[in-house]
Design an enzyme around this catalytic site. Structure first.
Site, PDB file in Angstrom:
ATOM      1  N   CYS A 287       0.840  -1.204   0.000  1.00  0.00           N
ATOM      2  CA  CYS A 287       0.000   0.000   0.000  1.00  0.00           C
ATOM      3  C   CYS A 287       0.873   1.251   0.000  1.00  0.00           C
ATOM      4  O   CYS A 287       1.373   1.670   1.051  1.00  0.00           O
ATOM      5  CB  CYS A 287      -0.931  -0.015   1.213  1.00  0.00           C
ATOM      6  SG  CYS A 287      -1.958   1.463   1.330  1.00  0.00           S
TER       7      CYS A 287
ATOM      8  N   CYS B 166      -0.308   4.160   2.080  1.00  0.00           N
ATOM      9  CA  CYS B 166      -0.098   3.972   3.520  1.00  0.00           C
ATOM     10  C   CYS B 166       1.375   4.151   3.888  1.00  0.00           C
ATOM     11  O   CYS B 166       1.690   4.783   4.884  1.00  0.00           O
ATOM     12  CB  CYS B 166      -0.510   2.561   3.958  1.00  0.00           C
ATOM     13  SG  CYS B 166      -2.058   1.997   3.269  1.00  0.00           S
ATOM     14  N   ASP B 167       2.262   3.569   3.118  1.00  0.00           N
ATOM     15  CA  ASP B 167       3.652   3.429   3.573  1.00  0.00           C
ATOM     16  C   ASP B 167       4.693   4.199   2.750  1.00  0.00           C
ATOM     17  O   ASP B 167       5.862   4.213   3.118  1.00  0.00           O
ATOM     18  CB  ASP B 167       4.036   1.938   3.572  1.00  0.00           C
ATOM     19  CG  ASP B 167       3.177   1.151   4.554  1.00  0.00           C
ATOM     20  OD1 ASP B 167       2.799   1.731   5.589  1.00  0.00           O
ATOM     21  OD2 ASP B 167       2.874  -0.027   4.292  1.00  0.00           O
TER      22      ASP B 167
HETATM   23  P1  FAD Z   1     -10.403  -5.414   6.791  1.00  0.00           P
HETATM   24  O1  FAD Z   1      -9.525  -4.555   7.625  1.00  0.00           O
HETATM   25  O2  FAD Z   1      -9.826  -6.113   5.633  1.00  0.00           O
HETATM   26  O3  FAD Z   1     -11.167  -6.408   7.728  1.00  0.00           O
HETATM   27  C1  FAD Z   1     -11.947  -7.426   7.202  1.00  0.00           C
HETATM   28  C2  FAD Z   1     -12.506  -8.209   8.353  1.00  0.00           C
HETATM   29  O4  FAD Z   1     -13.451  -9.165   7.860  1.00  0.00           O
HETATM   30  C3  FAD Z   1     -11.478  -9.014   9.149  1.00  0.00           C
HETATM   31  O5  FAD Z   1     -11.710  -8.801  10.513  1.00  0.00           O
HETATM   32  C4  FAD Z   1     -11.788 -10.469   8.810  1.00  0.00           C
HETATM   33  O6  FAD Z   1     -11.492 -11.366   9.874  1.00  0.00           O
HETATM   34  C5  FAD Z   1     -13.279 -10.368   8.578  1.00  0.00           C
HETATM   35  N1  FAD Z   1     -13.867 -11.443   7.784  1.00  0.00           N
HETATM   36  C6  FAD Z   1     -13.608 -11.811   6.502  1.00  0.00           C
HETATM   37  N2  FAD Z   1     -14.347 -12.884   6.166  1.00  0.00           N
HETATM   38  C7  FAD Z   1     -15.109 -13.182   7.247  1.00  0.00           C
HETATM   39  C8  FAD Z   1     -16.063 -14.185   7.530  1.00  0.00           C
HETATM   40  N3  FAD Z   1     -16.404 -15.111   6.643  1.00  0.00           N
HETATM   41  N4  FAD Z   1     -16.633 -14.208   8.761  1.00  0.00           N
HETATM   42  C9  FAD Z   1     -16.328 -13.270   9.698  1.00  0.00           C
HETATM   43  N5  FAD Z   1     -15.424 -12.294   9.471  1.00  0.00           N
HETATM   44  C10 FAD Z   1     -14.821 -12.261   8.272  1.00  0.00           C
HETATM   45  N6  FAD Z   1      -4.959   1.982   5.385  1.00  0.00           N
HETATM   46  C11 FAD Z   1      -4.757   3.226   5.893  1.00  0.00           C
HETATM   47  O7  FAD Z   1      -5.677   4.045   5.854  1.00  0.00           O
HETATM   48  N7  FAD Z   1      -3.562   3.554   6.477  1.00  0.00           N
HETATM   49  C12 FAD Z   1      -2.533   2.687   6.582  1.00  0.00           C
HETATM   50  O8  FAD Z   1      -1.453   3.033   7.085  1.00  0.00           O
HETATM   51  C13 FAD Z   1      -2.723   1.374   6.063  1.00  0.00           C
HETATM   52  N8  FAD Z   1      -1.733   0.459   6.133  1.00  0.00           N
HETATM   53  C14 FAD Z   1      -1.949  -0.799   5.653  1.00  0.00           C
HETATM   54  C15 FAD Z   1      -0.932  -1.730   5.774  1.00  0.00           C
HETATM   55  C16 FAD Z   1      -1.120  -3.025   5.327  1.00  0.00           C
HETATM   56  C17 FAD Z   1       0.003  -4.017   5.467  1.00  0.00           C
HETATM   57  C18 FAD Z   1      -2.354  -3.379   4.704  1.00  0.00           C
HETATM   58  C19 FAD Z   1      -2.553  -4.778   4.206  1.00  0.00           C
HETATM   59  C20 FAD Z   1      -3.363  -2.454   4.563  1.00  0.00           C
HETATM   60  C21 FAD Z   1      -3.163  -1.146   5.033  1.00  0.00           C
HETATM   61  N9  FAD Z   1      -4.159  -0.185   4.916  1.00  0.00           N
HETATM   62  C22 FAD Z   1      -3.969   1.061   5.451  1.00  0.00           C
HETATM   63  C23 FAD Z   1      -5.457  -0.479   4.294  1.00  0.00           C
HETATM   64  C24 FAD Z   1      -6.479  -0.747   5.406  1.00  0.00           C
HETATM   65  O9  FAD Z   1      -5.966  -1.709   6.286  1.00  0.00           O
HETATM   66  C25 FAD Z   1      -7.791  -1.227   4.801  1.00  0.00           C
HETATM   67  O10 FAD Z   1      -8.269  -0.278   3.865  1.00  0.00           O
HETATM   68  C26 FAD Z   1      -8.842  -1.416   5.885  1.00  0.00           C
HETATM   69  O11 FAD Z   1      -8.379  -2.289   6.898  1.00  0.00           O
HETATM   70  C27 FAD Z   1     -10.140  -1.962   5.299  1.00  0.00           C
HETATM   71  O12 FAD Z   1     -11.017  -2.139   6.341  1.00  0.00           O
HETATM   72  P2  FAD Z   1     -12.247  -3.142   6.264  1.00  0.00           P
HETATM   73  O13 FAD Z   1     -12.937  -2.972   7.552  1.00  0.00           O
HETATM   74  O14 FAD Z   1     -12.984  -2.917   5.004  1.00  0.00           O
HETATM   75  O15 FAD Z   1     -11.634  -4.586   6.129  1.00  0.00           O
END
Ligand code: FAD
Ligand code: NAP
Length: 311
Positions: free
Chosen positions: A133, A136-137
């Site tokens: 990302c 992000c980084d």
């Molecule tokens: P996610 O954070 O992807 O969470 C998805 C959730 O769904 C998880 O808890 C998972 O367990 C759950 N889930 C999936 N399938 C099921 C199921 N069948 N049953 C129950 N639960 C389920 N963004 C920033 O803004 N700043 C940053 O510095 C940043 N750094 C990042 C660094 C890394 C290494 C990565 C990979 C991403 C980074 N991002 C950053 C992006 C950010 O993490 C994502 O945009 C954000 O987390 C998305 O949030 P979300 O809630 O949509 O999903």
């Protein structure tokens, strides 16, 4: 069978924010945390672009705060994975390993996963010079030399973004033809800060957790020759996959699998089912946008329920 007003699937920024709003609206939400409680930010180190933390915060610590806030208002968190949903009629059926329940509204917040090269060194150095990302980084690599793996639009976009802070960006692609759209190719090819390592696949990322990335070993896909490239960081940009397999065939998605929502809302193709965060967002994929759409999903669900199911 237990029946609830709102079931939230996912515990990233979108899921927990939806839970905070739904709980404060007295909807007594149930949230499934899934295989990665806290979501993608639990595998990163510093988060520096989430408002409210001027000094930055560690990703796992931030997600503990999200969870605490959701629980404080009465969210019931079930630390399990949803294994099946049936969205054909309301109340919807939600099954997990231990049992099943029904829900008047479902909020999908299952996120998306970056695709990785699946190298042991990549896993070791993730968050220590290896990232997926740039938004992000990228900031951590000001004035440094960075590699970007991939040849599609994501790789071009990441490489172009990184030229704003890096001294040099080398795109490492396994072929000599880019998959990216012509306009993105042209932009990247015209940028003097971008160098090209054609026909190269990364076979090892060099460095350690203390000093970070020092380079990569690549293999020429045409000759098999190995070579080392000195780098301070590596961005893997070979695509993302939304975690929406559970809902395929039941909700409209785009060809990649991102859940389609009505513009300006979190409404999916099924009344009473709402989608937030990366699972419905091929474009921004940030913690703050995920939290924002999580808030929208809870408000959309509350309005849906209080109007007796008008979509
Ligand atoms: P996610 O954070 O992807 O969470 C998805 C959730 O769904 C998880 O808890 C998972 O367990 C759950 N889930 C999936 N399938 C099921 C199921 N069948 N049953 C129950 N639960 C389920 N963004 C920033 O803004 N700043 C940053 O510095 C940043 N750094 C990042 C660094 C890394 C290494 C990565 C990979 C991403 C980074 N991002 C950053 C992006 C950010 O993490 C994502 O945009 C954000 O987390 C998305 O949030 P979300 O809630 O949509 O999903
Ligand atoms: P993509 O188009 O599938 O491209 C992935 C790239 O990564 C390809 O070049 C592929 O190589 C390479 N790759 C895949 N697996 C690899 C591996 N294991 N090792 C090394 N290289 C690997 O994915 P994307 O770039 O994420 O784009 C996805 C969709 O989003 C596309 O429709 C794209 O147009 C769209 N998008 C658009 C924009 C924009 O318009 N600004 C920005 C981002 C994404 P090969 O080419 O050899 O297969």
């Amino acid at each position: 069978m237990e029946k609830h007003q709102v079931v939230i699937v996912g515990s990233g920024p979108a899921g927990y924010t939806a839970a905070i709003y739904a709980a404060r609206a007295n909807l007594k939400p149930v949230l499934f945390s899934g295989l990665q409680p806290g979501g993608q930010l639990t595998i990163t180190t510093d988060v520096e672009n989430y408002p409210g933390f001027p000094k930055g915060i560690l990703g796992p610590e931030m997600m503990d705060l999200f969870r605490g806030q959701a629980e404080r208002f009465g969210t019931q968190v079930i630390d399990d994975v949803v294994t099946r949903v049936d969205l054909r009629e309301r109340p919807f059926l939600v099954e997990w390993h231990a049992s099943s329940m029904r829900a008047e509204a479902v909020i999908i917040a299952t996120g998306a996963s970056a695709k990785w090269l699946d190298l042991p060194s990549e896993k070791l150095l993730s968050g220590h010079g290896v990232s997926a990302c740039a938004t992000c980084d990228g900031f951590f690599f000001r004035g440094k030399e960075i590699g970007v793996v991939g040849g599609g639009d994501t790789a071009m976009e990441e490489a172009l973004f990184l030229t704003k802070m890096a001294a040099k960006v080398t795109v490492i692609h396994r072929r000599h033809d880019l998959r990216a759209s012509k306009v993105m190719q042209q932009r990247a090819l015209a940028n003097p800060k971008i160098a090209w390592a054609w026909n190269q696949e990364v076979v090892e990322i060099l460095g350690d957790k203390k000093i970070g990335v020092t380079g990569v070993t690549t293999r020429d896909t045409t000759t098999g020759e190995l070579r080392n490239l000195l780098l301070n960081g590596l961005f893997i940009a070979i695509g993302h996959e939304p975690n929406t397999q559970l809902f395929r065939g039941q909700l409209e998605t785009d060809p990649v699998g991102y859940i389609k929502i009505q513009a300006g809302t979190t409404k999916t193709s099924v009344p009473g089912v709402f989608a937030a965060g990366d699972a419905a967002d091929p474009s921004y994929r940030q913690a703050v946008t995920a939290a924002g759409t999580g808030c929208m999903a809870a408000i959309d669900a509350e309005r849906f329920l209080s109007s007796g199911g008008a979509h």
